[in-house]
Design a protein around this motif. Structure first.
Motif, PDB file in Angstrom:
ATOM      1  N   PRO A 102     -51.957 -39.852 -61.577  1.00  0.00           N
ATOM      2  CA  PRO A 102     -52.606 -41.087 -62.033  1.00  0.00           C
ATOM      3  C   PRO A 102     -53.603 -40.850 -63.174  1.00  0.00           C
ATOM      4  O   PRO A 102     -53.894 -41.739 -63.945  1.00  0.00           O
ATOM      5  CB  PRO A 102     -53.334 -41.606 -60.789  1.00  0.00           C
ATOM      6  CG  PRO A 102     -52.662 -40.948 -59.637  1.00  0.00           C
ATOM      7  CD  PRO A 102     -52.157 -39.629 -60.150  1.00  0.00           C
ATOM      8  N   GLN A 103     -54.115 -39.619 -63.289  1.00  0.00           N
ATOM      9  CA  GLN A 103     -55.073 -39.296 -64.347  1.00  0.00           C
ATOM     10  C   GLN A 103     -54.410 -38.681 -65.575  1.00  0.00           C
ATOM     11  O   GLN A 103     -55.057 -38.487 -66.590  1.00  0.00           O
ATOM     12  CB  GLN A 103     -56.139 -38.322 -63.829  1.00  0.00           C
ATOM     13  CG  GLN A 103     -57.057 -38.887 -62.782  1.00  0.00           C
ATOM     14  CD  GLN A 103     -56.417 -38.939 -61.399  1.00  0.00           C
ATOM     15  OE1 GLN A 103     -55.614 -38.092 -61.046  1.00  0.00           O
ATOM     16  NE2 GLN A 103     -56.763 -39.961 -60.633  1.00  0.00           N
ATOM     17  N   GLY A 104     -53.139 -38.354 -65.488  1.00  0.00           N
ATOM     18  CA  GLY A 104     -52.470 -37.632 -66.565  1.00  0.00           C
ATOM     19  C   GLY A 104     -52.172 -38.495 -67.780  1.00  0.00           C
ATOM     20  O   GLY A 104     -51.786 -39.645 -67.659  1.00  0.00           O
ATOM     21  N   ASN A 105     -52.402 -37.931 -68.926  1.00  0.00           N
ATOM     22  CA  ASN A 105     -52.003 -38.556 -70.188  1.00  0.00           C
ATOM     23  C   ASN A 105     -52.065 -37.510 -71.289  1.00  0.00           C
ATOM     24  O   ASN A 105     -52.530 -36.404 -71.074  1.00  0.00           O
ATOM     25  CB  ASN A 105     -52.854 -39.777 -70.529  1.00  0.00           C
ATOM     26  CG  ASN A 105     -54.302 -39.434 -70.810  1.00  0.00           C
ATOM     27  OD1 ASN A 105     -54.681 -38.278 -70.957  1.00  0.00           O
ATOM     28  ND2 ASN A 105     -55.138 -40.446 -70.862  1.00  0.00           N
ATOM     29  N   GLY A 106     -51.575 -37.869 -72.429  1.00  0.00           N
ATOM     30  CA  GLY A 106     -51.599 -36.945 -73.548  1.00  0.00           C
ATOM     31  C   GLY A 106     -50.653 -37.385 -74.631  1.00  0.00           C
ATOM     32  O   GLY A 106     -50.269 -38.559 -74.700  1.00  0.00           O
ATOM     33  N   GLU A 107     -50.278 -36.441 -75.459  1.00  0.00           N
ATOM     34  CA  GLU A 107     -49.376 -36.714 -76.569  1.00  0.00           C
ATOM     35  C   GLU A 107     -48.101 -35.913 -76.412  1.00  0.00           C
ATOM     36  O   GLU A 107     -48.086 -34.882 -75.730  1.00  0.00           O
ATOM     37  CB  GLU A 107     -50.052 -36.346 -77.888  1.00  0.00           C
ATOM     38  CG  GLU A 107     -51.246 -37.195 -78.214  1.00  0.00           C
ATOM     39  CD  GLU A 107     -51.855 -36.850 -79.561  1.00  0.00           C
ATOM     40  OE1 GLU A 107     -51.206 -36.136 -80.358  1.00  0.00           O
ATOM     41  OE2 GLU A 107     -52.975 -37.290 -79.803  1.00  0.00           O
ATOM     42  N   GLY A 108     -47.050 -36.384 -77.062  1.00  0.00           N
ATOM     43  CA  GLY A 108     -45.787 -35.671 -77.046  1.00  0.00           C
ATOM     44  C   GLY A 108     -44.724 -36.454 -77.783  1.00  0.00           C
ATOM     45  O   GLY A 108     -44.988 -37.526 -78.320  1.00  0.00           O
ATOM     46  N   GLU A 109     -43.543 -35.891 -77.801  1.00  0.00           N
ATOM     47  CA  GLU A 109     -42.397 -36.553 -78.428  1.00  0.00           C
ATOM     48  C   GLU A 109     -41.317 -36.731 -77.381  1.00  0.00           C
ATOM     49  O   GLU A 109     -41.143 -35.900 -76.501  1.00  0.00           O
ATOM     50  CB  GLU A 109     -41.828 -35.692 -79.551  1.00  0.00           C
ATOM     51  CG  GLU A 109     -42.727 -35.553 -80.751  1.00  0.00           C
ATOM     52  CD  GLU A 109     -42.077 -34.706 -81.823  1.00  0.00           C
ATOM     53  OE1 GLU A 109     -40.904 -34.973 -82.168  1.00  0.00           O
ATOM     54  OE2 GLU A 109     -42.730 -33.774 -82.298  1.00  0.00           O
TER      55      GLU A 109
END
Length: 158
Positions: free
Chosen positions: A94-101
């Protein structure tokens, strides 16, 4: 967010993809398609592919593919050219996020060794360069590049 995932997609007791983003993709090929965040995301990703809309059938899912680095994901599914699919990308936490493709790969024509969508002289050159060897030029999977592989390549000639 969408509905709870089916049991075959659950991961370590989790039934929901968190902080998700949905992508709509219309298939440009027929065959096994792979969607992936392998090595491109900086967070623990989870993927689900839907046919028939947001509440449709989950036809592919993955959390932490063992061949991917950094807890990223890869899911494969059978696609039909011209059909629209939804790809849900989010986090296991639930706390995870970030950047990616998000990478999408379609199978090219059989014999397309260069991956340019055509079977032509460049592919023939690669095949002949691998003659008698195993590897990517072994199109029929018998362990060695030979006449059967040449026949496959010529059958797919663009």
């Amino acid at each position: 967010s969408g509905a709870e995932l089916p049991a075959n997609c659950w991961s370590d007791g989790q039934t929901e993809i968190y902080r998700d983003v949905w992508y709509q993709w219309t298939a440009t090929c027929t065959g096994e398609v792979t969607v992936s965040t392998c090595g491109t995301a900086d967070f623990d990703t989870w993927l689900a592919v839907y046919s028939g809309g947001c509440e449709g059938v989950v036809i592919g899912c993955n959390d932490e593919d063992p061949e991917c680095s950094g807890n990223t994901s890869r899911a494969s599914f059978a696609a039909a050219e011209g059909v629209t699919y939804l790809v849900r990308v989010g986090s296991w936490s639930p706390q995870g996020n970030g950047e990616g493709e998000l990478l999408v790969s379609c199978p090219g024509p059989q014999g397309d060794l260069t991956g340019d969508g055509l079977v032509d002289g460049a592919d023939l050159s690669l095949l002949l360069g691998g003659w008698g060897l195993s590897g990517a030029t072994d199109l029929d999977g018998d362990g060695v590049t030979g006449g059967a592989d040449l026949a496959i390549l010529l059958g797919g000639w663009s």
